[in-house]
Design a protein around this motif. Structure first.
Motif, PDB file in Angstrom:
ATOM      1  N   ILE A 136       0.820  -1.221   0.000  1.00 53.44           N
ATOM      2  CA  ILE A 136       0.000   0.000   0.000  1.00 53.44           C
ATOM      3  C   ILE A 136       0.847   1.261   0.000  1.00 53.44           C
ATOM      4  N   MET A 137       2.151   1.115  -0.161  1.00 54.22           N
ATOM      5  CA  MET A 137       3.024   2.295  -0.158  1.00 54.22           C
ATOM      6  C   MET A 137       2.719   3.152  -1.387  1.00 54.22           C
ATOM      7  N   PRO A 138       2.834   4.489  -1.259  1.00 53.49           N
ATOM      8  CA  PRO A 138       2.608   5.325  -2.437  1.00 53.49           C
ATOM      9  C   PRO A 138       3.719   5.081  -3.459  1.00 53.49           C
ATOM     10  N   ARG A 152      10.195  -1.184  10.747  1.00 49.20           N
ATOM     11  CA  ARG A 152       9.062  -1.692  11.508  1.00 49.20           C
ATOM     12  C   ARG A 152       7.842  -0.816  11.253  1.00 49.20           C
ATOM     13  N   SER A 153       8.087   0.435  10.910  1.00 51.02           N
ATOM     14  CA  SER A 153       7.000   1.394  10.741  1.00 51.02           C
ATOM     15  C   SER A 153       6.741   1.653   9.265  1.00 51.02           C
ATOM     16  N   THR A 155       4.922   4.272   7.734  1.00 53.64           N
ATOM     17  CA  THR A 155       5.084   5.641   7.250  1.00 53.64           C
ATOM     18  C   THR A 155       6.528   6.104   7.356  1.00 53.64           C
ATOM     19  N   LEU A 156       7.301   5.545   8.280  1.00 52.98           N
ATOM     20  CA  LEU A 156       8.725   5.915   8.323  1.00 52.98           C
ATOM     21  C   LEU A 156       9.487   5.300   7.150  1.00 52.98           C
ATOM     22  N   TYR A 158       8.168   5.176   4.189  1.00 53.80           N
ATOM     23  CA  TYR A 158       7.902   6.156   3.120  1.00 53.80           C
ATOM     24  C   TYR A 158       8.817   7.367   3.290  1.00 53.80           C
ATOM     25  N   GLU A 159       8.979   7.768   4.543  1.00 50.29           N
ATOM     26  CA  GLU A 159       9.828   8.917   4.849  1.00 50.29           C
ATOM     27  C   GLU A 159      11.240   8.702   4.299  1.00 50.29           C
ATOM     28  N   GLY A 162      11.161   8.666   0.460  1.00 56.86           N
ATOM     29  CA  GLY A 162      10.967  10.008  -0.078  1.00 56.86           C
ATOM     30  C   GLY A 162      12.260  10.805  -0.058  1.00 56.86           C
ATOM     31  N   GLY A 179       4.547  -3.799  12.918  1.00 56.50           N
ATOM     32  CA  GLY A 179       4.818  -3.504  14.322  1.00 56.50           C
ATOM     33  C   GLY A 179       4.123  -4.432  15.299  1.00 56.50           C
ATOM     34  N   ALA A 234      13.061   5.236  16.156  1.00 58.89           N
ATOM     35  CA  ALA A 234      11.982   6.174  16.481  1.00 58.89           C
ATOM     36  C   ALA A 234      11.593   6.026  17.948  1.00 58.89           C
ATOM     37  N   PRO A 276      14.886  11.876  12.069  1.00 58.15           N
ATOM     38  CA  PRO A 276      14.239  11.150  10.972  1.00 58.15           C
ATOM     39  C   PRO A 276      14.287  11.915   9.654  1.00 58.15           C
TER      40      PRO A 276
ATOM     41  N   GLY B 295       5.103   4.783  14.031  1.00 63.83           N
ATOM     42  CA  GLY B 295       6.533   5.071  13.915  1.00 63.83           C
ATOM     43  C   GLY B 295       6.767   6.529  13.544  1.00 63.83           C
ATOM     44  N   LEU B 296       6.002   7.013  12.554  1.00 64.05           N
ATOM     45  CA  LEU B 296       6.162   8.408  12.143  1.00 64.05           C
ATOM     46  C   LEU B 296       5.708   9.340  13.265  1.00 64.05           C
ATOM     47  N   MET B 298       5.977   8.771  16.481  1.00 64.02           N
ATOM     48  CA  MET B 298       7.080   8.843  17.458  1.00 64.02           C
ATOM     49  C   MET B 298       8.214   9.689  16.911  1.00 64.02           C
ATOM     50  N   ASP B 302      10.018  13.081  18.283  1.00 63.55           N
ATOM     51  CA  ASP B 302      11.476  13.212  18.386  1.00 63.55           C
ATOM     52  C   ASP B 302      11.952  14.507  17.737  1.00 63.55           C
ATOM     53  N   PHE B 347       2.184  11.065   5.837  1.00 61.56           N
ATOM     54  CA  PHE B 347       2.743  10.446   4.643  1.00 61.56           C
ATOM     55  C   PHE B 347       1.741   9.400   4.207  1.00 61.56           C
ATOM     56  N   GLY B 348       0.913   9.761   3.248  1.00 61.02           N
ATOM     57  CA  GLY B 348      -0.246   8.940   2.910  1.00 61.02           C
ATOM     58  C   GLY B 348       0.092   7.661   2.168  1.00 61.02           C
ATOM     59  N   THR B 380       0.120   9.421  -1.278  1.00 59.05           N
ATOM     60  CA  THR B 380      -0.972   9.171  -2.211  1.00 59.05           C
ATOM     61  C   THR B 380      -1.910  10.376  -2.328  1.00 59.05           C
TER      62      THR B 380
END
Lengths: 287, 414
Positions: A136-138, A152-153, A155-156, A158-159, A162, A179, A234, A276, B295-296, B298, B302, B347-348, B380
């Motif tokens: 489901i990642m963009p 583990r995360s 959205t991280l 994706y971060e 990106g 997770g 995180a 991050p 995660g994001l 947390m 940070d 972050f969609g 997205t």
């Protein structure tokens, strides 16, 4: 090359509800070869141009998939994964969030000695950019290349991706391992695969406070992995004793802290990103 | 509610050392049962417990003590351990004494090492018979993440803080891995022999241990802890105390257990968040956060601290948040008067950015949000999302990455 999925992967989607259909379409856009869907009661129909079956056994007989992407709601998700294991699919990425831990204990039993590797649950799945998106990642934030990302995360992940892409650094394969307390594939499994993949030349590994998975992974890296690795943990500033969403993300008794994990990473030669927002630039400095 | 201090039954990781982590399912907070509720569940599975009953009032406590012959123990029912040391557990030798204890404990604010300094209001009591205790044993079951199986733990050193026992002498904790759903007879016998349980109590101890494992499995518990499990002078094996947490993710198949949730024991804002499918934890800073993904979220906390600020909360809106959830997220963040700015970091993936943007605009208009909002949006449908924000005519601060967003939010919060 890449790990786990590539342009030859034949995908079956389990659970064609609203989320399943939306993401199946996105996966097709980003290179997934979806050959079948499984949705009990909708056998004989078609979705997005692929045939839908009532059971995984039929889907395997007719369409020969080798990887499943599962969106089945939590109450039935473990059952869906068990069905994929029975059908001997090589890979299952289970996106579903909120599966009871007891169900996952049963799934973990079934996985031992089986032909199947499970990614997740409660994860974004896996993508080899330009080849196959099983999750489901963009898709648009990714770029084909040679950095492996494991986290583990969701959205991280994706971060990190990106940041890499905006620096012009592509990725070989990106995996969110999930997770939950019981997951199919852990950091060490993925690091081992990245280490053996000749086209992965650098790795970003993103952990969280709590548990000991990051320490164990760092120990594994120490002796075995020669490729440059950037790490991040995180939750460095999370107050002790509070669970921050993920099962592992809780500190108590002074254990499982970000400081301990960062120290283990540094001792293994992993470059720890200070924030991050520095994942991509820290890796860029290494390669 | 104050910090949910973590208590665990001496969880032993794959390496054999005490890990020190509560093993809880992902997603929501595990549902804690009161002692009297846990004992009801365990009794139904055949785990022997003392005779007794729950009392909401001093009069009920008196009549319970009368039924039990006057020689009773009066126990405060709160979701925290350490009740005895805090003065929440008293022995009575007569009905009158039981009544006096009940009057003293009911309505008191009980402070223990697990409640935090503000303590917890006692609204219920458990009045139980006293037993002729010969020995105190510790029993506990929880999930071993490394083994991916539940582990049954036992120690001859019951009745004390098990973490301390385990830290001092890890070999004092015996463990049996539960394969499949049940603790096998040979495993329970092995524990009984290793604990040195006398022959006359052995059969009942083995039966109780197996019943405990069955209760853990069939109730979808994430934790069961009996400390102490006592052997009596007349050869009985009885669960004198009971702690039980249920996997929230499994409550859909346990409507009877779901009804046992005591909202009075939970932080109202956190319960409010759970009711809307959000994961919120109140913190002490002034920068409110709305993020997707734990995660994001947390990492956002940070980076706010890295930018010199303090987060006011943890808020994970989850993977599939809708407009209504976004609105409720803002409402919950803003119910904390300390919040001086809000950082939205999305972050969609499943959560589409345009859906989020619509939710933000609707919430800003409806709730008349007066604090600065700094947004960092990726993923997205991000282009459509940015258009929706731009077309709204509202004054959002849009940052290009999370570091900049954190700096902006911290600066505006002052």
């Amino acid at each position: 090359m890449s790990i786990l999925v590539d342009e030859t992967t034949r995908v079956v989607v389990q659970g064609l509800g609203r989320a399943g259909l939306f993401h199946a379409e996105q996966c097709i856009r980003f290179g997934a070869k979806i050959v079948a869907g499984v949705h009990p009661g909708r056998g004989g129909s078609e979705a997005l141009g692929f045939p839908v079956f009532d059971t995984m056994r039929e889907a395997v007989a007719e369409a020969r998939p080798d990887a499943s992407l599962a969106f089945v709601p939590a109450a039935g998700a473990a059952d869906a994964v068990l069905e994929a294991i029975e059908a001997e699919l090589a890979l299952v990425a289970c996106i579903t969030e909120g599966i009871p831990a007891r169900d996952m204990v049963r799934v973990a039993d079934a996985l031992r000695g089986s032909a199947t590797r499970l990614i997740g649950p409660n994860c974004p799945g896996v993508i080899s950019p330009g080849k196959c998106k099983l999750g489901i990642m963009p898709g648009h934030i990714h770029k084909p290349g040679s950095v492996g990302v494991v986290s583990r995360s969701g959205t991280l992940t994706y971060e990190a991706v990106g940041q890499l892409s905006s620096l012009g650094i592509g990725q070989s394969t990106c995996i969110g391992i999930g997770g939950d307390p019981v997951i199919g594939t852990n950091f060490i499994d993925v690091l081992e695969m990245f280490n053996e993949d000749p086209d992965t030349t650098g790795i970003i590994m993103i952990g969280e406070i709590g548990g000991t998975a990051e320490e164990q992974a760092a120990e594994f890296v120490k002796g075995r992995v020669k490729k440059p690795i950037v790490g991040f943990i995180a939750g460095a500033t999370a107050p002790p004793g509070r669970r921050m969403g993920h099962a592992g993300a809780i500190i108590s008794g002074g254990k499982g802290t970000a400081a301990e994990k960062q120290a283990a990473m540094e001792a293994a030669g992993i470059a720890v990103a200070p924030t991050p927002a520095d994942l991509g630039s820290t890796l860029a400095a290494l390669i | 509610m104050e910090l949910r201090y973590v208590r665990h039954p001496g969880y032993i990781g794959g390496s054999g050392g005490l890990s020190g982590f509560l093993i809880v399912p992902h997603g929501r907070i595990p549902m804690k049962l009161h002692e009297y509720q846990a004992k009801e569940v365990l009794r139904a599975y055949g785990v022997p417990t003392p005779r007794g009953s729950m009392a909401n009032t001093v009069a009920d406590a008196r009549s319970a003590a009368e039924d039990l012959g006057g020689k009773v123990v009066v126990k405060a029912q709160i979701h925290a351990g350490g009740r005895g040391k805090g003065g929440g557990v008293k022995l009575a030798h007569s009905v009158d004494e039981a009544e006096r204890h009940a009057a003293a404990i009911l309505g008191m604010t009980l402070v223990t090492h697990q409640t935090g300094p503000q303590g917890r209001l006692v609204q219920r009591l458990l009045v139980e018979e006293q037993l002729p205790i010969e020995r105190e044993i510790y029993l506990g079951i929880t999930l071993d993440r490394a083994l991916e199986k539940p582990v049954f733990m036992a120690s001859a050193q019951g009745g004390v803080e098990i973490e301390e026992v385990a830290a001092r002498d890890p070999s004092a904790i015996l463990r049996e891995v539960i394969h499949g759903a049940q603790l096998q007879g040979y495993q329970a016998r092995r524990l009984a022999f290793a604990l040195g349980i006398a022959p006359e109590a052995r059969a009942s101890a083995v039966q109780a241990m197996q019943a405990l494992a069955k209760a853990y499995d069939e109730s979808d518990a994430s934790l069961v802890e009996i400390n102490p499990f006592v052997l009596t002078a007349d050869g009985r094996a009885v669960a004198l105390d009971a702690k039980m947490d249920i996997d929230d993710n499994a409550l859909f198949r346990h409507p009877d257990l779901a009804e046992l949730r005591d909202l009075g024991e939970e932080e109202p804002l956190e319960t409010d968040a759970i009711d809307h499918g959000l994961n919120y934890i109140k913190l002490d800073g002034n920068v409110g956060c709305m993020v997707n993904g734990a995660g994001l979220a947390m990492a956002t906390m940070d980076i706010i601290q890295y930018a010199g600020g303090m987060p006011a909360n943890f808020l994970d809106v989850g993977g599939g948040a809708n407009k209504d959830q976004i609105k409720n997220g803002f409402r919950i963040i803003l119910s904390d008067p300390n919040v001086k700015a809000i950082m939205i970091n999305i972050f969609g993936g499943i959560l589409k950015v345009d859906v989020l943007a619509e939710g933000i605009v609707a919430a800003a208009q409806e709730l008349k949000i007066g604090v600065p909002m700094v947004l960092r949006l990726e993923g997205t449908n991000v282009e459509q999302g940015r258009e929706i924000l731009a077309d709204s005519g509202l004054d959002f601060i849009v940052a290009s990455d999370m570091k900049e967003a954190a700096q902006q939010a911290v600066a505006r919060a002052g």
